[in-house]
Design a protein around this motif. Sequence first.
Motif, PDB file in Angstrom:
ATOM      1  N   TYR A  97      28.199  45.220  39.632  1.00 24.55           N
ATOM      2  CA  TYR A  97      29.286  44.348  40.490  1.00 24.55           C
ATOM      3  C   TYR A  97      30.460  44.824  39.990  1.00 24.55           C
ATOM      4  CZ  TYR A  97      32.010  40.839  42.183  1.00 24.55           C
ATOM      5  OH  TYR A  97      33.137  39.841  42.619  1.00 24.55           O
ATOM      6  N   MET A 103      33.431  46.780  45.082  1.00 23.03           N
ATOM      7  CA  MET A 103      32.586  45.743  45.147  1.00 23.03           C
ATOM      8  C   MET A 103      33.338  44.435  44.974  1.00 23.03           C
ATOM      9  SD  MET A 103      29.268  46.476  45.618  1.00 23.03           S
ATOM     10  CE  MET A 103      29.934  47.932  46.412  1.00 23.03           C
ATOM     11  N   ARG A 104      34.575  44.761  44.514  1.00 27.79           N
ATOM     12  CA  ARG A 104      35.403  43.498  44.196  1.00 27.79           C
ATOM     13  C   ARG A 104      36.845  43.891  44.688  1.00 27.79           C
ATOM     14  NH1 ARG A 104      37.001  44.088  39.062  1.00 27.79           N
ATOM     15  NH2 ARG A 104      36.057  46.025  38.615  1.00 27.79           N
ATOM     16  N   PRO A 111      34.512  38.956  45.106  1.00 26.71           N
ATOM     17  CA  PRO A 111      34.071  40.037  45.734  1.00 26.71           C
ATOM     18  C   PRO A 111      34.533  40.451  46.948  1.00 26.71           C
ATOM     19  CG  PRO A 111      32.961  37.887  46.001  1.00 26.71           C
ATOM     20  CD  PRO A 111      33.981  37.649  44.831  1.00 26.71           C
ATOM     21  N   ASP A 114      31.720  44.068  50.975  1.00 26.83           N
ATOM     22  CA  ASP A 114      30.631  44.650  50.220  1.00 26.83           C
ATOM     23  C   ASP A 114      29.894  44.171  49.114  1.00 26.83           C
ATOM     24  OD1 ASP A 114      30.742  46.506  52.443  1.00 26.83           O
ATOM     25  OD2 ASP A 114      32.132  47.938  51.460  1.00 26.83           O
ATOM     26  N   GLY A 115      30.679  43.497  48.305  1.00 27.84           N
ATOM     27  CA  GLY A 115      30.179  43.305  46.985  1.00 27.84           C
ATOM     28  C   GLY A 115      29.632  41.540  47.053  1.00 27.84           C
TER      29      GLY A 115
END
Length: 154
Positions: A97, A103-104, A111, A114-115
Amino acid sequence: MLPLPDPRDFPPRIATGAFILNAGLSKLKADEATAQGLHGMACTAYPFLKKIEPDRFTRLLAWSEIAVGSSLLVPFVPTRLAGLALTGFSGGLLGLYLRVPGMREPGSLRPSQDGVPLAKDSWMFGIGLGLLGAGPLRGSAASHRCRRHRGCAH
């Protein structure tokens, strides 16, 4: 004889263990495209994994998840040991992550869309830490009372 976990430990152990065990069992059936995707993401976060073939990596990941999930579900595994396994495993997933681009939200720990699936690993990490601290502490009033009234040796 090992003591059974405290009944308060069962809900997080069962919920998390079932989730992780299911993920591992599902990965045993992963096709080549899935294996390559999992391996590629893992290699982005942990470059040393490039030495392992994608199919082998996915099988190792699957069996690791099965082992961690089972340790949480089997009541004779001490809670602290199961918590240690969960904390280590979920800590590795949190690395994904934190290290995989996208992801962030930019400049944040929040997030991205996608994260979100990986952000749940923070909950597993927190549960693992909680399980690590399970049970009475030596020298606590509860452990003294237990010894005095039931003859237990903590």
